[in-house]
Design a protein around this motif. Structure first.
Motif, short mmCIF file in Angstrom:
data_model
loop_
_atom_site.label_atom_id
_atom_site.label_comp_id
_atom_site.label_asym_id
_atom_site.label_seq_id
_atom_site.Cartn_x
_atom_site.Cartn_y
_atom_site.Cartn_z
N GLN A 138 -4.78 3.56 -3.26
CA GLN A 138 -5.68 3.65 -4.41
C GLN A 138 -6.51 2.39 -4.60
O GLN A 138 -7.70 2.45 -4.91
CB GLN A 138 -4.87 3.91 -5.69
N ARG A 139 -5.88 1.23 -4.38
CA ARG A 139 -6.58 -0.04 -4.65
C ARG A 139 -6.64 -0.99 -3.46
O ARG A 139 -7.37 -1.98 -3.49
CB ARG A 139 -5.89 -0.75 -5.82
N HIS A 140 -5.87 -0.68 -2.41
CA HIS A 140 -5.83 -1.57 -1.25
C HIS A 140 -5.88 -0.77 0.05
O HIS A 140 -5.59 0.42 0.08
CB HIS A 140 -4.55 -2.43 -1.27
N ILE A 141 -6.27 -1.47 1.11
CA ILE A 141 -6.27 -0.86 2.44
C ILE A 141 -5.59 -1.80 3.42
O ILE A 141 -5.69 -3.04 3.29
CB ILE A 141 -7.70 -0.53 2.92
N LEU A 142 -4.86 -1.22 4.36
CA LEU A 142 -4.12 -2.00 5.36
C LEU A 142 -4.66 -1.63 6.75
O LEU A 142 -4.84 -0.45 7.06
CB LEU A 142 -2.64 -1.65 5.28
N PHE A 143 -4.95 -2.64 7.57
CA PHE A 143 -5.36 -2.44 8.96
C PHE A 143 -4.28 -3.03 9.86
O PHE A 143 -3.90 -4.19 9.67
CB PHE A 143 -6.69 -3.15 9.26
N LYS A 144 -3.80 -2.26 10.83
CA LYS A 144 -2.85 -2.78 11.81
C LYS A 144 -3.55 -2.88 13.16
O LYS A 144 -3.87 -1.87 13.79
CB LYS A 144 -1.62 -1.86 11.90
N LEU A 177 -5.32 2.59 10.05
CA LEU A 177 -5.85 2.32 8.71
C LEU A 177 -4.98 3.07 7.70
O LEU A 177 -4.73 4.26 7.86
CB LEU A 177 -7.29 2.81 8.56
N CYS A 178 -4.51 2.35 6.69
CA CYS A 178 -3.72 2.97 5.62
C CYS A 178 -4.42 2.66 4.30
O CYS A 178 -4.36 1.52 3.82
CB CYS A 178 -2.30 2.42 5.60
N ALA A 179 -5.12 3.65 3.75
CA ALA A 179 -5.90 3.44 2.52
C ALA A 179 -5.15 3.98 1.32
O ALA A 179 -4.81 5.16 1.26
CB ALA A 179 -7.26 4.11 2.65
N VAL A 223 0.86 -1.18 0.00
CA VAL A 223 0.00 0.00 0.00
C VAL A 223 0.90 1.23 0.00
O VAL A 223 1.56 1.53 0.99
CB VAL A 223 -0.93 0.02 1.23
N SER A 224 0.94 1.92 -1.15
CA SER A 224 1.78 3.12 -1.25
C SER A 224 0.90 4.35 -1.42
O SER A 224 -0.28 4.25 -1.77
CB SER A 224 2.73 3.00 -2.44
N ASP A 225 1.46 5.51 -1.16
CA ASP A 225 0.71 6.79 -1.23
C ASP A 225 -0.60 6.69 -0.47
O ASP A 225 -1.68 7.06 -0.97
CB ASP A 225 0.41 7.16 -2.70
N SER A 226 -0.53 6.16 0.73
CA SER A 226 -1.75 5.90 1.48
C SER A 226 -2.17 7.08 2.35
O SER A 226 -1.35 7.91 2.75
CB SER A 226 -1.58 4.66 2.36
N THR A 227 -3.47 7.13 2.63
CA THR A 227 -4.02 8.07 3.60
C THR A 227 -4.11 7.32 4.92
O THR A 227 -4.68 6.22 4.96
CB THR A 227 -5.41 8.54 3.15
N SER A 242 -8.18 -5.77 -0.86
CA SER A 242 -8.52 -4.98 -2.05
C SER A 242 -9.68 -4.06 -1.68
O SER A 242 -10.52 -4.41 -0.85
CB SER A 242 -8.96 -5.89 -3.19
N LEU A 243 -9.72 -2.89 -2.29
CA LEU A 243 -10.87 -2.00 -2.16
C LEU A 243 -11.81 -2.24 -3.33
O LEU A 243 -11.39 -2.73 -4.38
CB LEU A 243 -10.41 -0.54 -2.14
N LEU A 244 -13.09 -1.93 -3.15
CA LEU A 244 -14.05 -2.09 -4.24
C LEU A 244 -14.06 -0.82 -5.09
O LEU A 244 -13.96 0.29 -4.57
CB LEU A 244 -15.45 -2.36 -3.67
N GLU A 245 -14.20 -1.01 -6.39
CA GLU A 245 -14.20 0.13 -7.31
C GLU A 245 -15.58 0.30 -7.92
O GLU A 245 -16.31 -0.66 -8.12
CB GLU A 245 -13.16 -0.10 -8.40
#
Length: 367
Positions: free
Chosen positions: A218-224, A214-216, A121-125, A233-236
């Motif tokens: 463009q296409r994926h999200i990470l939960f620690k 939470l690290c969101a 997950v890069s460039d995440s919010t 994967s995120l839904l589009e």
């Protein structure tokens, strides 16, 4: 690779990550759990190409290494071992030897190189929430996630942040669930997380103040979550413009105890089965709510006291959709808004607007 672990630690870890193991796949490694022993820890990973769960447990590592073992067989073995210590050694040909007390197993593994890499997950919010808040946000909305794949985007919940407020919204065509929580984040952004992922996150969360990251991207999200990392994967697609579906005012406002209405709906629903379907008829009047249900098995009625302002109204609901919303209110008293027999019913807390549930009515036949 050679290591020794505590039975309770590895049983819990395998049980939690096993839900991300793929059951139908052309890649045999995805039916397994990737084990990575290094220093004083064992990392376990399961991944089905949409959802990946990783965790780390303490281990006494004699020899570092990586290998994949069948999730089902490995899970059954560690759960049934007789001793609290479990020793695992895996040779260069991925033949695993598992020992505990007087029990010994030899099972064939799969080379770690065949296990796909988890996405990055890069460039995440990034956003932080306490575990109990995130658990509540999921619990009060995931029940309304669509099961049908008619519109795949609605098989997930929308996370939307604006003006320091996080809204989590789920819709399925028959009801809507929205939960709102203030957050320490001023920018505007949104993403849709699959309902399956949220159900697994909910199982991992504890009712604690511990932070969850939470690290969101463009296409994926990470939960620690403590010693677990979940990537999904995120839904589009374009999520429903839910704000346009929420009634702005109500002709009838009713205040009632949530436990009373749940009990009452459950009682009149006793005549409803998968084969014998019938709406619950709700007759709201100035001081009481009367509930009726008629099926080929017979008739049921019940009533309870309410505080009503506005017009009397008679309206019908699918009992399951109504109960799902009522059971997830998680407060003593609720405020119900009605605008006629064919308009959606709103359910909110008596005070404030931390949640909003919308339930569409069923057209009633005249007796």
């Amino acid at each position: 690779m050679k290591f020794t672990v505590n039975k309770a630690d590895i049983t819990e870890a395998v049980s939690n990550i096993q839900r991300a193991v793929s059951t139908k796949t052309s890649i045999p490694a995805l039916e397994g759990i990737l084990l990575h022993a290094s220093e004083n820890q064992l990392e376990l990973c399961a991944y089905d190409l949409e959802l990946g769960i990783t965790t780390v447990i303490p281990a006494r590592v004699q020899e570092e290494g990586r290998s994949v073992l069948s999730a089902k067989i490995f899970s059954d073995i560690v759960r049934r071992t007789p001793d609290e210590a479990i020793s695992v050694s895996i040779d260069d040909k991925d033949m695993a030897s598992i020992e505990s007390g007087n029990s010994h197993f030899s099972i064939i593994g799969i080379p770690a190189a065949e296990f796909p890499e988890l996405p990055r997950v890069s460039d995440s919010t990034q956003l932080k929430l306490s575990a109990h808040v995130l658990k509540s946000l999921i619990r009060q909305t995931v029940f309304a996630v669509a099961e049908s794949d008619a519109k795949p985007i609605h098989q997930g919940s929308l996370f939307s942040i604006e003006n320091g407020l996080l809204d989590v919204v789920a819709v399925d065509g028959y009801r809507l669930a929205k939960r709102t929580e203030p957050v320490d984040y001023k920018e505007k952004f949104s993403f849709v997380v699959p309902g399956k992922t949220l159900s697994e996150i909910q199982r991992l969360l504890k009712d604690s103040e511990n932070p969850v990251e939470l690290c969101a991207g463009q296409r994926h999200i990470l939960f620690k979550i403590e010693n677990y990392t979940v990537i999904s994967s995120l839904l589009e697609g374009e999520f429903l413009n839910y704000k346009a579906t929420i009634p702005t005012n109500s002709k009838t406002t009713v205040v009632m105890r949530s436990r009373d209405i749940i009990d009452s709906v459950e009682r009149v629903s006793l005549l409803i089965t998968d084969r014998l379907k019938s709406p619950v008829r709700c007759i709201f009047s100035s001081t009481e709510l009367k509930l009726l249900c008629t099926t080929s098995m017979g008739r049921a009625s019940d009533q309870l006291s309410v505080e009503l302002e506005g017009e009397d109204v008679e309206i019908g609901f699918n009992n399951r959709y109504l109960l799902d919303a009522l059971r997830n209110t998680e407060c003593d008293e609720i405020r119900v808004g009605l605008s006629g027999p064919l308009s959606p019913m709103t359910i909110q807390p008596k005070e404030g607007d931390s949640f909003l549930f919308l339930v569409l009515p069923v057209r009633l036949k005249s007796d």
